[in-house]
Design a protein around this motif. Sequence first.
Motif, short mmCIF file in Angstrom:
data_model
loop_
_atom_site.label_atom_id
_atom_site.label_comp_id
_atom_site.label_asym_id
_atom_site.label_seq_id
_atom_site.Cartn_x
_atom_site.Cartn_y
_atom_site.Cartn_z
N VAL A 6 0.83 -1.19 0.00
CA VAL A 6 0.00 0.00 0.00
C VAL A 6 0.87 1.25 0.00
CG1 VAL A 6 -1.72 1.29 1.33
CG2 VAL A 6 -1.85 -1.20 1.22
N SER A 7 0.45 2.25 -0.79
CA SER A 7 1.16 3.53 -0.82
C SER A 7 0.49 4.50 0.15
CB SER A 7 1.13 4.11 -2.23
OG SER A 7 1.79 3.25 -3.12
N ILE A 8 1.20 5.57 0.47
CA ILE A 8 0.71 6.54 1.45
C ILE A 8 0.80 7.95 0.87
CG2 ILE A 8 1.23 7.59 3.70
CD1 ILE A 8 2.15 4.81 4.61
N VAL A 9 -0.20 8.76 1.21
CA VAL A 9 -0.21 10.18 0.88
C VAL A 9 -0.13 10.96 2.18
CG1 VAL A 9 -1.58 12.07 -0.10
CG2 VAL A 9 -1.58 9.84 -1.22
N LEU A 10 0.79 11.91 2.25
CA LEU A 10 0.92 12.79 3.40
C LEU A 10 0.18 14.08 3.10
CD1 LEU A 10 2.10 13.96 6.05
CD2 LEU A 10 4.14 14.56 4.74
N ASP A 11 -0.69 14.50 3.99
CA ASP A 11 -1.35 15.79 3.89
C ASP A 11 -0.81 16.64 5.04
OD1 ASP A 11 -3.41 17.87 4.49
OD2 ASP A 11 -4.35 16.97 2.73
N THR A 12 -0.03 17.67 4.71
CA THR A 12 0.68 18.43 5.74
C THR A 12 -0.29 19.13 6.70
OG1 THR A 12 0.88 20.36 4.29
CG2 THR A 12 2.73 18.79 4.32
N GLY A 13 -1.34 19.69 6.17
CA GLY A 13 -2.29 20.40 7.03
C GLY A 13 -3.04 19.47 7.96
N HIS A 14 -3.46 18.32 7.43
CA HIS A 14 -4.22 17.38 8.26
C HIS A 14 -3.35 16.79 9.36
CE1 HIS A 14 -7.21 16.75 4.69
NE2 HIS A 14 -7.12 18.00 5.09
N LEU A 15 -2.09 16.47 9.04
CA LEU A 15 -1.19 15.96 10.07
C LEU A 15 -0.94 17.02 11.14
CD1 LEU A 15 0.64 13.75 11.24
CD2 LEU A 15 2.47 14.59 9.75
N ALA A 16 -0.76 18.26 10.70
CA ALA A 16 -0.51 19.34 11.66
C ALA A 16 -1.71 19.56 12.57
CB ALA A 16 -0.17 20.63 10.92
N ILE A 17 -2.90 19.59 12.02
CA ILE A 17 -4.09 19.82 12.83
C ILE A 17 -4.28 18.68 13.83
CG2 ILE A 17 -6.62 19.82 12.73
CD1 ILE A 17 -6.34 21.66 10.27
N ARG A 18 -3.97 17.48 13.42
CA ARG A 18 -4.16 16.32 14.30
C ARG A 18 -3.05 16.21 15.35
NH1 ARG A 18 -6.76 11.58 15.07
NH2 ARG A 18 -5.50 9.78 15.61
N SER A 19 -1.81 16.57 15.01
CA SER A 19 -0.69 16.20 15.88
C SER A 19 0.27 17.32 16.25
CB SER A 19 0.14 15.10 15.20
OG SER A 19 -0.66 13.98 14.92
N TRP A 20 0.42 18.36 15.44
CA TRP A 20 1.52 19.31 15.59
C TRP A 20 1.52 20.04 16.93
CZ3 TRP A 20 2.68 24.52 16.05
CH2 TRP A 20 4.00 24.86 15.73
N LEU A 21 0.36 20.44 17.42
CA LEU A 21 0.33 21.20 18.68
C LEU A 21 0.83 20.37 19.86
CD1 LEU A 21 -3.05 23.11 18.29
CD2 LEU A 21 -0.75 24.07 18.15
N ASP A 22 0.62 19.05 19.79
CA ASP A 22 1.07 18.16 20.87
C ASP A 22 2.47 17.61 20.64
OD1 ASP A 22 -1.36 18.40 22.27
OD2 ASP A 22 -2.27 16.85 21.02
N ASP A 23 2.89 17.56 19.38
CA ASP A 23 4.17 16.90 19.07
C ASP A 23 4.82 17.61 17.88
OD1 ASP A 23 6.32 15.27 18.55
OD2 ASP A 23 5.13 13.46 18.18
N LYS A 24 5.73 18.52 18.16
CA LYS A 24 6.39 19.29 17.08
C LYS A 24 7.24 18.40 16.18
CE LYS A 24 4.92 23.31 18.59
NZ LYS A 24 3.69 23.00 19.25
N ARG A 25 7.48 17.15 16.58
CA ARG A 25 8.27 16.22 15.75
C ARG A 25 7.37 15.28 14.94
NH1 ARG A 25 13.26 15.62 15.55
NH2 ARG A 25 13.16 13.37 15.31
#
Length: 117
Positions: A6-25
């Motif tokens: 299976v291939s994967i698509v990264l969506d930068t905005g969706h990852l940031a909204i879900r995780s960035w505030l809690d985990d800058k890495r």
Amino acid sequence: LTETDVSIVLDTGHLAIRSWLDDKRCFHKFIEKYGPRMIEVHAHDVAPVASISYGRGQPQVVLQDHKPIGSGILNFKEIIKLLKDNCREDLLVVVEDYYHDPVPSIRALREMIDKIS
């Protein structure tokens, strides 16, 4: 995922909204783990647009995505470097900038890519 193709698509905005505030890495972790499987990136920035408190809890920042590259809080120079170091050479990058002229975002990404190459 090791047993599938299976291939994967990264969506930068969706990852940031879900995780960035809690985990800058979160971008480091995601790209280093899934980079070889990634075939496409949906690139857009996110910006804080409000702060909200639920009950007596701490105020939480509300992020909005689909912002032009460089207009928000994401470090795209770092993200581009991570993509270059961990992903396939034929990785497709799509600017997902719904409400703005996409040309400035395309230029900003091109400039970052050229500086890394």
